[in-house]
Design a protein around this motif. Structure first.
Motif, short mmCIF file in Angstrom:
data_model
loop_
_atom_site.label_atom_id
_atom_site.label_comp_id
_atom_site.label_asym_id
_atom_site.label_seq_id
_atom_site.Cartn_x
_atom_site.Cartn_y
_atom_site.Cartn_z
N GLY A 1 -4.85 -5.62 14.04
CA GLY A 1 -3.62 -6.40 14.16
C GLY A 1 -2.54 -6.03 13.18
O GLY A 1 -1.81 -6.88 12.67
N ILE A 2 -2.42 -4.75 12.85
CA ILE A 2 -1.42 -4.30 11.89
C ILE A 2 -0.03 -4.38 12.52
O ILE A 2 0.18 -3.85 13.62
CB ILE A 2 -1.69 -2.86 11.44
N PRO A 3 0.94 -5.03 11.88
CA PRO A 3 2.30 -5.08 12.43
C PRO A 3 2.89 -3.68 12.60
O PRO A 3 2.59 -2.77 11.84
CB PRO A 3 3.08 -5.88 11.37
N THR A 4 3.75 -3.54 13.59
CA THR A 4 4.34 -2.23 13.88
C THR A 4 5.11 -1.70 12.68
O THR A 4 5.04 -0.51 12.36
CB THR A 4 5.28 -2.34 15.09
N THR A 5 5.87 -2.57 12.00
CA THR A 5 6.65 -2.12 10.85
C THR A 5 5.74 -1.58 9.75
O THR A 5 6.09 -0.64 9.05
CB THR A 5 7.50 -3.27 10.29
N HIS A 6 4.57 -2.20 9.60
CA HIS A 6 3.61 -1.73 8.60
C HIS A 6 3.09 -0.35 8.97
O HIS A 6 2.99 0.55 8.13
CB HIS A 6 2.45 -2.73 8.50
N GLU A 7 2.78 -0.17 10.27
CA GLU A 7 2.27 1.12 10.74
C GLU A 7 3.27 2.24 10.49
O GLU A 7 2.90 3.37 10.18
CB GLU A 7 1.94 1.04 12.22
N LEU A 8 4.56 1.92 10.66
CA LEU A 8 5.59 2.94 10.51
C LEU A 8 5.80 3.33 9.05
O LEU A 8 6.07 4.49 8.75
CB LEU A 8 6.91 2.43 11.10
N ARG A 9 5.66 2.38 8.15
CA ARG A 9 5.97 2.65 6.74
C ARG A 9 4.75 3.08 5.93
O ARG A 9 4.85 3.99 5.09
CB ARG A 9 6.58 1.41 6.10
N PHE A 10 3.59 2.45 6.15
CA PHE A 10 2.44 2.70 5.29
C PHE A 10 1.37 3.51 6.00
O PHE A 10 1.09 3.32 7.18
CB PHE A 10 1.83 1.38 4.81
N ARG A 11 0.78 4.42 5.24
CA ARG A 11 -0.37 5.18 5.71
C ARG A 11 -1.47 5.07 4.67
O ARG A 11 -1.23 4.60 3.54
CB ARG A 11 0.01 6.64 5.96
N TYR A 12 -2.66 5.50 5.05
CA TYR A 12 -3.81 5.39 4.16
C TYR A 12 -4.51 6.73 4.04
O TYR A 12 -4.47 7.55 4.96
CB TYR A 12 -4.79 4.32 4.66
N ALA A 13 -5.14 6.93 2.89
CA ALA A 13 -5.93 8.15 2.67
C ALA A 13 -7.18 7.77 1.90
O ALA A 13 -7.20 6.74 1.20
CB ALA A 13 -5.13 9.19 1.91
N ARG A 14 -8.22 8.58 2.05
CA ARG A 14 -9.45 8.34 1.29
C ARG A 14 -9.68 9.52 0.35
O ARG A 14 -9.67 10.68 0.78
CB ARG A 14 -10.64 8.18 2.23
N ILE A 15 -9.85 9.20 -0.93
CA ILE A 15 -10.07 10.24 -1.92
C ILE A 15 -11.45 10.85 -1.72
O ILE A 15 -12.45 10.14 -1.58
CB ILE A 15 -9.96 9.66 -3.35
N GLY A 16 -11.51 12.17 -1.68
CA GLY A 16 -12.75 12.87 -1.39
C GLY A 16 -13.83 12.65 -2.43
O GLY A 16 -13.54 12.41 -3.61
N ALA A 17 -15.07 12.77 -2.00
CA ALA A 17 -16.21 12.58 -2.90
C ALA A 17 -16.26 13.63 -4.00
O ALA A 17 -16.85 13.41 -5.06
CB ALA A 17 -17.51 12.60 -2.08
#
Length: 258
Positions: A132-148
């Motif tokens: 349920g992520i708002p569209t505005t959030h999807e457009l502005r924010f992204r996520y990444a996972r720091i490698g092991a």
């Protein structure tokens, strides 16, 4: 004497090797049930060279070096004897005003489903679907996972943690940040994948700078041909049950917004 030198001097007075500090801090970490208290050999080298440790590692150092929390904080210029009464007085004077709305603190933990799979070897974009992520959030924010295997930012961004990226903040700027904690960290796409690093612009080249205590070298790419800034790291979570790590915001004169 700078704090790092005092820590090294105290360690040598006790006849402790870096491996012993790592082992004792591991025991302290298990006792308080917080992995952020572990002080590895490389992290200790950075602290003794002048890097500012997190509060968790300061407490762990106090345990390892057999000093009080007040004493080790004094090495960093914090006089708790004078600060503590001021904080207590300030806290006791924060009574609720009649009719004031009840304040509900924001959700501190990771707001989405924590991945069940282990972290990949290298840092990668982490796609969050649904929730349920708002569209505005999807457009502005992204996520990444720091490698092991990516400890290039040491305890600032621990391996396996998930970071939130503000894609509206992509411009590199130099300004007198007070500590390494205040220096902006960016997620960068480059020809070999992704990385979260400090950045410096050198003409048309983009320099990716790792934590001084890490073994990662400075990388240099031609921008935008071989590297692009995705955005600035604004939040990080080391585990689902851990509170969010908030990175200091920056004035628009220091870090321009697109």
């Amino acid at each position: 004497m700078i704090p790092g030198e005092r820590i090294r001097q105290r360690r040598l007075e006790l006849g402790l090797r870096p491996s012993q500090i790592e082992r004792m801090s591991g025991y302290f970490s298990l006792t308080v049930q917080d992995p952020r208290c572990v002080i590895s050999h490389s992290i200790l080298a950075g602290i003794e060279s002048g890097a500012i440790p997190s509060f968790y590692k300061v407490l762990s150092l106090a345990y390892c070096l057999r000093v009080s929390d007040e004493e080790i904080l004094e090495w960093y210029g914090i006089d708790m004897a004078s600060v503590r009464p001021l904080l207590r007085h300030r806290a006791s004077s924060q009574g609720k005003r009649p009719g004031a709305p009840h304040y509900v603190p924001p959700h501190e933990h990771f707001p989405f489903r924590w991945p069940s799979e282990p972290a990949p070897p290298k840092t990668e974009l982490y796609e969050i679907k649904g929730n349920g992520i708002p569209t505005t959030h999807e457009l502005r924010f992204r996520y990444a996972r720091i490698g092991a295997h990516d400890d290039s930012m040491m305890d600032l961004l621990p391996t396996g943690c998930i970071v939130q990226i503000d894609t509206h903040q992509r411009q590199v700027a130099s300004f007198p940040w007070r500590t390494i904690w205040h220096r902006p960290v960016f997620l960068i796409w480059h020809t070999y994948g992704h990385a979260c690093r400090w950045c410096q612009q050198a003409g048309s080249d983009l320099l990716l700078i790792a934590h001084p205590a890490s073994h990662f070298p400075i990388l240099r790419f031609r921008a935008p041909r071989d590297a692009n800034i995705v955005g600035r790291v604004v939040r990080a979570w080391s585990a689902h049950e851990q509170a969010v790590i908030e990175f200091p915001s920056h004035n628009s004169t220091h870090l321009a917004q697109d």
